[in-house]
Design an enzyme around this catalytic site. Structure first.
Site, mmCIF file in Angstrom:
data_model
loop_
_atom_site.group_PDB
_atom_site.id
_atom_site.type_symbol
_atom_site.label_atom_id
_atom_site.label_comp_id
_atom_site.label_asym_id
_atom_site.label_seq_id
_atom_site.Cartn_x
_atom_site.Cartn_y
_atom_site.Cartn_z
ATOM 1 N N HIS A 1 -37.689 -2.566 -20.679
ATOM 2 C CA HIS A 1 -38.799 -3.423 -21.111
ATOM 3 C C HIS A 1 -39.658 -3.872 -19.944
ATOM 4 O O HIS A 1 -39.326 -3.655 -18.783
ATOM 5 C CB HIS A 1 -38.289 -4.621 -21.918
ATOM 6 C CG HIS A 1 -37.380 -5.569 -21.177
ATOM 7 N ND1 HIS A 1 -37.795 -6.333 -20.119
ATOM 8 C CD2 HIS A 1 -36.072 -5.879 -21.384
ATOM 9 C CE1 HIS A 1 -36.791 -7.092 -19.708
ATOM 10 N NE2 HIS A 1 -35.723 -6.818 -20.448
ATOM 11 N N CYS B 1 -30.624 -5.565 -19.283
ATOM 12 C CA CYS B 1 -31.669 -4.575 -19.555
ATOM 13 C C CYS B 1 -32.195 -3.971 -18.261
ATOM 14 O O CYS B 1 -31.797 -4.346 -17.170
ATOM 15 C CB CYS B 1 -32.820 -5.227 -20.322
ATOM 16 S SG CYS B 1 -32.351 -5.818 -21.960
#
Length: 165
Positions: A123, A140
């Site tokens: 992301h 992430c």
């Protein structure tokens, strides 16, 4: 005088409108057939077969060393996964879901008596004005928003991703 202000305001609005760009880019180059992430080097590579198309500096989970074993450990998983979903409305600009946890991940977490977690993504940033430095995610893989726009355009659902230590 009012007419002049109206014209100046209209010109400014048109000028500002021309500055905005969509976060959705198009990509017409070679297909990304594989993604490789090298955690220690903090690099992500988008490949077409064995040719590197693009590479990026990345940020990882706030506890970057080692494999992810359970929810909340702050680690980025290691292993082979797939890009399994796309989120155009991510609170981190845009995001691509990674198919963590797999069967092995679930077994490892269960052996520790903990849930494996999930929602691991590639992301962008939560705010383009507050660029974080160093590892800050909950597991992430993060790039800048501009880079994420390119990654989002280039990578398709089903693309394999290899995350190395």
């Amino acid at each position: 005088m009012k007419r002049r202000h109206l014209m100046m305001g209209g010109a400014a609005a048109v000028g500002l409108g021309a500055c905005t760009q969509s976060k959705f880019r198009t990509y017409t180059g070679p297909e990304v057939t594989y993604i490789v992430v090298n955690k220690e080097a903090r690099r992500m590579y988008l490949l077409h077969n064995d040719k590197v198309l693009k590479d990026y500096d990345i940020d990882l989970g706030f506890a970057p060393i080692g494999d992810k074993f359970f929810e909340g450990d702050g680690r980025t998983p290691e292993g082979t996964y797939l890009i399994d979903r796309r989120n155009p409305k991510s609170r981190f600009h845009l995001s691509l879901g990674i198919s963590y946890p797999n069967a092995t991940d679930r077994i490892e977490a269960a052996a520790l008596g903990k849930p494996p977690g999930g929602d691991i993504f590639i992301h962008g940033e939560s705010s383009p004005f507050k660029r974080k430095r160093g590892d800050w995610t909950w597991g992430c893989i993060a790039v800048t928003n501009r880079e994420m726009e390119d990654v989002y355009a280039m990578v398709r659902t089903g693309t394999p991703i290899q995350i190395n230590p």
